[in-house]
Design an enzyme around this catalytic site. Structure first.
Site, PDB file in Angstrom:
ATOM      1  N   HIS A 116       0.852  -1.201   0.000  1.00 47.57           N
ATOM      2  CA  HIS A 116       0.000   0.000   0.000  1.00 47.57           C
ATOM      3  C   HIS A 116       0.880   1.240   0.000  1.00 47.57           C
ATOM      4  O   HIS A 116       1.978   1.247   0.576  1.00 47.57           O
ATOM      5  CB  HIS A 116      -0.974   0.009   1.184  1.00 47.57           C
ATOM      6  N   ASP A 118      -0.370   4.410   0.867  1.00 44.66           N
ATOM      7  CA  ASP A 118      -0.793   5.417   1.832  1.00 44.66           C
ATOM      8  C   ASP A 118      -0.046   5.213   3.146  1.00 44.66           C
ATOM      9  O   ASP A 118       0.499   4.138   3.402  1.00 44.66           O
ATOM     10  CB  ASP A 118      -2.303   5.360   2.054  1.00 44.66           C
ATOM     11  N   ASP A 149       6.639   1.257   6.372  1.00 44.63           N
ATOM     12  CA  ASP A 149       5.225   0.875   6.263  1.00 44.63           C
ATOM     13  C   ASP A 149       4.477   1.859   5.384  1.00 44.63           C
ATOM     14  O   ASP A 149       3.989   2.867   5.843  1.00 44.63           O
ATOM     15  CB  ASP A 149       4.625   0.845   7.676  1.00 44.63           C
ATOM     16  N   GLU A 183      -5.018   1.554   3.026  1.00 43.25           N
ATOM     17  CA  GLU A 183      -4.869   0.504   4.035  1.00 43.25           C
ATOM     18  C   GLU A 183      -4.813   1.061   5.444  1.00 43.25           C
ATOM     19  O   GLU A 183      -5.398   0.506   6.371  1.00 43.25           O
ATOM     20  CB  GLU A 183      -3.613  -0.316   3.737  1.00 43.25           C
ATOM     21  N   GLU A 184      -4.094   2.170   5.619  1.00 42.54           N
ATOM     22  CA  GLU A 184      -3.905   2.696   6.968  1.00 42.54           C
ATOM     23  C   GLU A 184      -5.204   3.203   7.589  1.00 42.54           C
ATOM     24  O   GLU A 184      -5.325   3.263   8.814  1.00 42.54           O
ATOM     25  CB  GLU A 184      -2.857   3.803   6.965  1.00 42.54           C
ATOM     26  N   HIS A 448       4.058   3.372  12.277  1.00 39.00           N
ATOM     27  CA  HIS A 448       2.987   4.204  12.841  1.00 39.00           C
ATOM     28  C   HIS A 448       3.496   5.181  13.889  1.00 39.00           C
ATOM     29  O   HIS A 448       2.732   6.031  14.338  1.00 39.00           O
ATOM     30  CB  HIS A 448       1.849   3.373  13.458  1.00 39.00           C
TER      31      HIS A 448
END
Length: 486
Positions: A116, A118, A149, A183-184, A448
């Site tokens: 992903h 995003d 990520d 996704e996030e 994150h």
């Protein structure tokens, strides 16, 4: 700061090796791949840094242009691999995703590579050592939001295809790359997207590059994932705020009552106290407490919650956290009783637990423990299924072989406390496909979080492993590709 390129070369002492999966591989062949990667790695890392400069946050309230720009950049990168069909697609209400593909020859397998583009919001930018969207290499790590990520996952796919793309075409192996853009924020349109484009996305093996390795230098295959349910609970004690001196005492404020309600969610040892939740079997892998404390960044005096092996507490038992509270900020506080407070709860659930049953159990607990008869209002949120993989399948054997050769050590089968709920959608829409969960992160990646980073040496190994897996896909059984067909 000037770019630094890690060496992907690792000395080998034998002409051939047999890894734990039973696959015989030429060490000279692997070394040749590594030498080829040495010529590509500087470009890939430069492109990764360009990609992470794009603030592609898909959450509501953020500028959508970042996600649009990121999708266009990913499409250009995938075109550079030679895949003939690259396009940006979306469904109503969704963020842009990129599909790139070369169909398989008749009877040959297809591998789908997922990532992903995003990213998570940055949090307090002042807390970052360097600006979150201005990549910086310090030592052997690249720091930026999305560096691990999952824009490194995107670039691992791109780099692996540059390494072996021509060979895949010659062997007739089909390749599809699917890079989504939401996704996030929970992949809200993931299911309608893969249903709409099922013909383009169907595959025999799906590689989800959105997980973590066991440690720097030790690869992992993620064989289980916890699911997740979340909700928002509001506690009301008064119809409006009143003077705390004139009315305080008989009536407790809503924040105190919310705190008392939250306190019922765990036992004295810190285990989740909600009745009716599933506990799965303990993992076979163990984690030293010192490693957990170091990676999690616990304060020295913190007593760890729960019982049993740490890996069980992380992977195969429920975990419940308060991830947000709304109440009067301290700066705005006055001498009044707070009439209403709310909290968002996130419950991670192990394999074997149905999300709806877990949600019902949590709601029932909160409603039955309303403190002092306070009004408790619950807004149900996300429900994501847990995942458990098969251990001895054609795809897993290929992956273990590829990892062992790329790292010169066997992969560890691990669980992951985090959730990737869309995997259940992939398995339902593509029931003939095998899903492999891999990734570029390591325990210090801080996905994150503040100062997210990518270990550059691990990135190189991931690229080699994926290239080997793609090339070895020729050994898979005759293609059974497709969404469910009658």
């Amino acid at each position: 700061m000037a770019s630094q390129t890690p060496s992907s070369s690792t000395p080998t002492s034998q002409d051939s090796s047999r890894d734990s999966s039973g696959t015989t591989a030429s060490s000279a062949d692997v070394v040749a791949l590594r030498e080829r990667l040495d010529g590509l790695l500087e470009q890939s890392l430069a492109e990764l840094q360009d990609l992470v400069r794009i603030p592609s946050i898909a959450f509501e309230g953020y500028d959508r242009e970042g996600v649009e720009t990121s999708a266009r950049a990913v499409a250009d990168l995938l075109r550079s691999t030679g895949l003939p069909d690259v396009r940006i697609e979306s469904v109503e209400g969704g963020s842009p995703a990129v599909i790139a593909r070369r169909p398989a020859a008749e009877g040959r397998p297809t591998v789908m590579l997922y990532a992903h583009h995003d990213v998570q919001p940055t949090g307090d930018e002042a807390a970052w050592t360097s600006a979150p969207f201005e990549p910086e290499i310090r030592g052997d790590r690249l720091y930026a939001r999305g560096a691990a990520d999952d824009k490194a996952g995107v670039m691992a796919h791109v780099t692996a295809l540059r390494l072996v793309g021509e060979e895949l075409a010659e062997r007739g192996i089909g390749v599809t790359v699917f890079v989504e853009g939401e996704e996030e924020c929970g992949s809200p349109t993931f299911r309608p997207f893969i249903e709409t484009f099922a013909e383009d996305l169907s595959a025999d093996v799906i590689v989800v590059a959105d997980s973590a390795n066991w440690a720097v230098g030790t690869p992992a295959l993620t064989t289980s994932l916890r699911g997740v349910v979340d909700l928002t609970v509001t506690v009301r004690s008064l119809k409006h705020a009143v003077h705390s001196g004139m009315f305080g005492g008989p009536a407790l404020d809503a924040l105190t009552l919310l705190s008392r309600l939250i306190a019922t969610l765990h036992d004295e040892d810190g285990s989740v106290a909600v009745e009716g939740l599933v506990v799965a079997d303990d993992p076979q892998v163990h984690m030293p407490e010192a490693d957990y404390r170091r990676d999690a960044g616990t304060v020295d005096t913190l007593e760890l919650a729960g019982t049993g092996p740490l890996t069980a507490r992380l992977w195969t038992r429920p975990a419940l956290a308060v991830i947000g509270i709304d109440a009067t900020p301290v700066q705005q506080a006055s001498n009044t009783l707070i009439p209403e407070a709310r909290a968002k709860l996130s419950l991670r659930i192990p394999p074997g637990q149905e999300p709806r049953a877990a949600m019902d159990a949590l709601v029932a607990h909160l409603e039955s423990h309303a403190p002092f008869g306070a009004e408790v209002v619950i807004e149900r949120g996300e429900e994501g299924r847990p995942y458990a993989a098969g251990n001895d399948t054609p795809g897993m054997r290929l992956a273990r072989s590829a990892f062992a050769r790329a790292w010169d050590t066997d992969a560890v089968d691990t669980g992951l406390g985090g959730s990737i709920p869309f995997i259940a959608d992939l398995l339902e829409v593509f029931p003939r496909a095998e899903v492999l969960v891999t990734g570029v992160e390591d325990p210090d990646s801080r996905a994150h979080g503040i100062d997210e980073s990518l270990h550059l040496g691990e990135f190189a190994r991931v690229c080699i492993a994926e290239a080997l897996l793609l090339r070895d896909a020729a050994e898979l059984p005759a293609a059974q590709t497709g969404a469910a067909r009658d």
